[in-house]
Design an enzyme around this catalytic site. Structure first.
Site, PDB file in Angstrom:
ATOM      1  N   LYS A   1      -5.877  -1.569  -5.374  1.00 58.63           N
ATOM      2  CA  LYS A   1      -5.075  -2.246  -4.348  1.00 58.63           C
ATOM      3  C   LYS A   1      -4.312  -3.426  -4.952  1.00 58.63           C
ATOM      4  O   LYS A   1      -4.805  -4.124  -5.835  1.00 58.63           O
ATOM      5  CB  LYS A   1      -6.001  -2.718  -3.220  1.00 58.63           C
ATOM      6  CG  LYS A   1      -5.286  -3.277  -1.994  1.00 58.63           C
ATOM      7  CD  LYS A   1      -6.314  -3.638  -0.927  1.00 58.63           C
ATOM      8  CE  LYS A   1      -5.683  -4.267   0.305  1.00 58.63           C
ATOM      9  NZ  LYS A   1      -6.698  -4.642   1.311  1.00 58.63           N
TER      10      LYS A   1
ATOM     11  N   SER B   1      -6.059  -3.013   5.879  1.00 63.69           N
ATOM     12  CA  SER B   1      -4.965  -3.365   4.997  1.00 63.69           C
ATOM     13  C   SER B   1      -4.910  -2.551   3.698  1.00 63.69           C
ATOM     14  O   SER B   1      -3.920  -2.626   2.962  1.00 63.69           O
ATOM     15  CB  SER B   1      -5.040  -4.857   4.631  1.00 63.69           C
ATOM     16  OG  SER B   1      -6.213  -5.155   3.899  1.00 63.69           O
TER      17      SER B   1
ATOM     18  N   SER C   1     -10.960  -3.506   6.375  1.00 61.71           N
ATOM     19  CA  SER C   1      -9.764  -3.046   5.672  1.00 61.71           C
ATOM     20  C   SER C   1      -9.952  -1.924   4.670  1.00 61.71           C
ATOM     21  O   SER C   1      -8.958  -1.435   4.126  1.00 61.71           O
ATOM     22  CB  SER C   1      -9.087  -4.228   4.966  1.00 61.71           C
ATOM     23  OG  SER C   1      -8.443  -5.053   5.907  1.00 61.71           O
TER      24      SER C   1
END
Length: 463
Positions: free
Chosen positions: A80, A155, A179
């Site tokens: 990420k 997210s 997330s």
């Protein structure tokens, strides 16, 4: 060759060991899959194909010499965007800041490299990681591979979309309110939010965790062998522990399992969500577990207080931005941040005190059970262009009521697919456990994978 990206990491490692596959061929196939898919789902950023192929060739040489660097040697992975990788800028998903170049790998990225994993590149996220959506003012709009009109969640939006599309068998995300679990559920993937401190992060923060997003529980467990190794930069991390990450299905007979269909905060679950979670609980009961209802245990003032604290935190973090920079923040997030401008110091402190209150309430309610089953989302899906299911900055956290309590209570929680809605979108089952029982939660997930109905084929670009 085109199907190599669909092999789980566990199978890849076995094939490398037996010299049936080469990390070079697997990495080349993964990069080809990304080239074919990513214009549609927009899951990646800062791809590094040359670096990936160099790492793959080095891995191939180690396997040929019988000296693999670690459990993930030669396995393609994505990371990420907000997890630092040396030499890559970190825009935090927003066009509003002057992004700095990372000077070192964050703990998760460092452990991956040490194990010989092949880092393909980074995955996308929304502004500051503060949306459960793929919407960003910096990155392209991430979409769900199961239906390009739908949201992948967030997210860890790009990471979950990447898992569903088969970019890499292991994708690393972060989770402070759901997330990794939220997007994994919408994308039909597996995600572990481990016990707080199980995976070192830098910088550490209340409730923040990193976690693997995969297609199988076994791959998540394999990733944990590496990600859970110690790193002195995380002064809040757990002591190193020699855990068995084999993820063998857990014997279920006699286990006491709680079934919670509403935690007391957030939106009511849609009927298809209730039906899917109830059906999953039935399978556990038929396997000999004692399934009992668990009623609501969180209160509205807890999430309202958390909202006030986070508003003020991000208001402080963005206070030094110029007007021109602030104008670049997604309007939804900018409106949400500005909603905290009128809060007093006492308001913020009262909000902060709701974090331990939420932690205590979650631990107290779940302690009587070996494990607890819950939804991940109250909703099945929502449009790709939405910032949240309600798309209302005045109600930003109505959808995280099933997840956020386990961040604050520091308990492990797993998302695993438990069915499909009438519109074809996946539905996630959340399995939580007591603090530090990460292995048990994974083994519960592995047991459910055996019991659940056959899974539908993963989405393909030509579908």
């Amino acid at each position: 060759m085109s199907e190599l990206p669909d092999l789980p990491a566990t199978a890849l490692v076995t094939a490398y060991r037996e010299r049936q596959l080469s990390p070079v061929d697997v990495t080349r196939a993964a990069l080809a899959r990304i080239d074919a898919w990513d214009e549609a789902i927009c899951a990646t950023w800062a791809m590094d194909p040359e670096g990936a192929m160099t790492a793959a060739r080095q891995s191939e040489a180690r396997w040929m010499a019988g000296t693999p660097a670690g459990p993930l040697d030669g396995v393609p992975v994505t990371v990420k965007e907000n997890i630092a990788t040396k030499g890559v800028i970190m825009p935090a998903g927003t066009a509003a800041i002057d992004a700095a170049i990372a000077t070192e790998d964050a703990p998760a990225a460092a452990r991956l490299r040490e194990s010989g994993a092949v880092i393909l590149g980074k995955t996308t996220m929304p502004d500051f990681g503060m949306l459960s959506s793929g919407l960003s003012s910096f990155h392209r709009l991430a979409r769900n591979p199961w239906n390009l009109a739908m949201n992948p969640g967030g997210s860890s939006a790009g990471a979950s979309a990447a898992a569903a599309a088969g970019y890499a068998p292991i994708n690393i995300g972060t989770d402070i309110g759901g997330s990794v679990r939220l997007p994994a559920a919408l994308c039909g993937a597996v995600a572990l939010k481990p016990s707080f401190g199980r995976i070192p992060v830098s910088p550490p923060f209340l409730g923040r965790a990193a976690g693997p997003i995969t297609r199988t529980v076994a791959d998540a467990a394999l990733a944990m062998q590496v990600l859970s190794l110690p790193d002195a930069r995380d002064y809040m991390s757990l002591p190193p522990a020699d855990l068995d990450w084999s993820a063998e299905p857990l014997p279920l007979r006699g286990l006491r399992i709680g079934l919670c269909l509403h935690t007391g905060i957030g939106s009511d679950p849609e009927p298809e969500i209730v039906a899917a979670i109830t059906d999953a609980a039935r399978l556990f009961a038929e396997a000999g577990a004692i399934v009992e209802p668990l009623g609501p245990f969180l209160r509205l003032e807890m999430v309202e207080g958390l909202n006030h604290f986070w508003q003020t935190r991000f208001g402080s973090d963005t206070a030094s931005l110029s007007d021109a920079q602030r104008a670049k923040i997604l309007p939804y997030i900018r409106d949400w941040i500005e909603g905290g401008d009128a809060l007093s110091g006492r308001d913020v402190y009262r909000g902060f005190t709701q974090i331990p209150a939420m932690s205590q309430a979650t631990q107290k309610a779940t302690q009587a059970f070996d494990y607890v089953l819950l939804p991940v989302w109250p909703t099945v899906s929502f449009p790709a262009e939405f910032a949240s299911p309600l798309n209302d900055p005045a109600r930003p956290f109505d959808h995280i009521g099933y997840c956020v309590g386990f961040n604050m209570s520091e308990q492990p929680a797993l998302s695993v697919n438990c069915g499909y809605a009438q519109n074809g979108m996946p539905i996630g089952l959340q399995i939580s456990g007591r603090r530090f029982d990460d292995v048990g939660v994974l083994r519960m997930g592995a047991a459910f994978e055996v019991m659940r109905a056959p899974q539908r084929p993963w989405p393909r670009l030509d579908n």
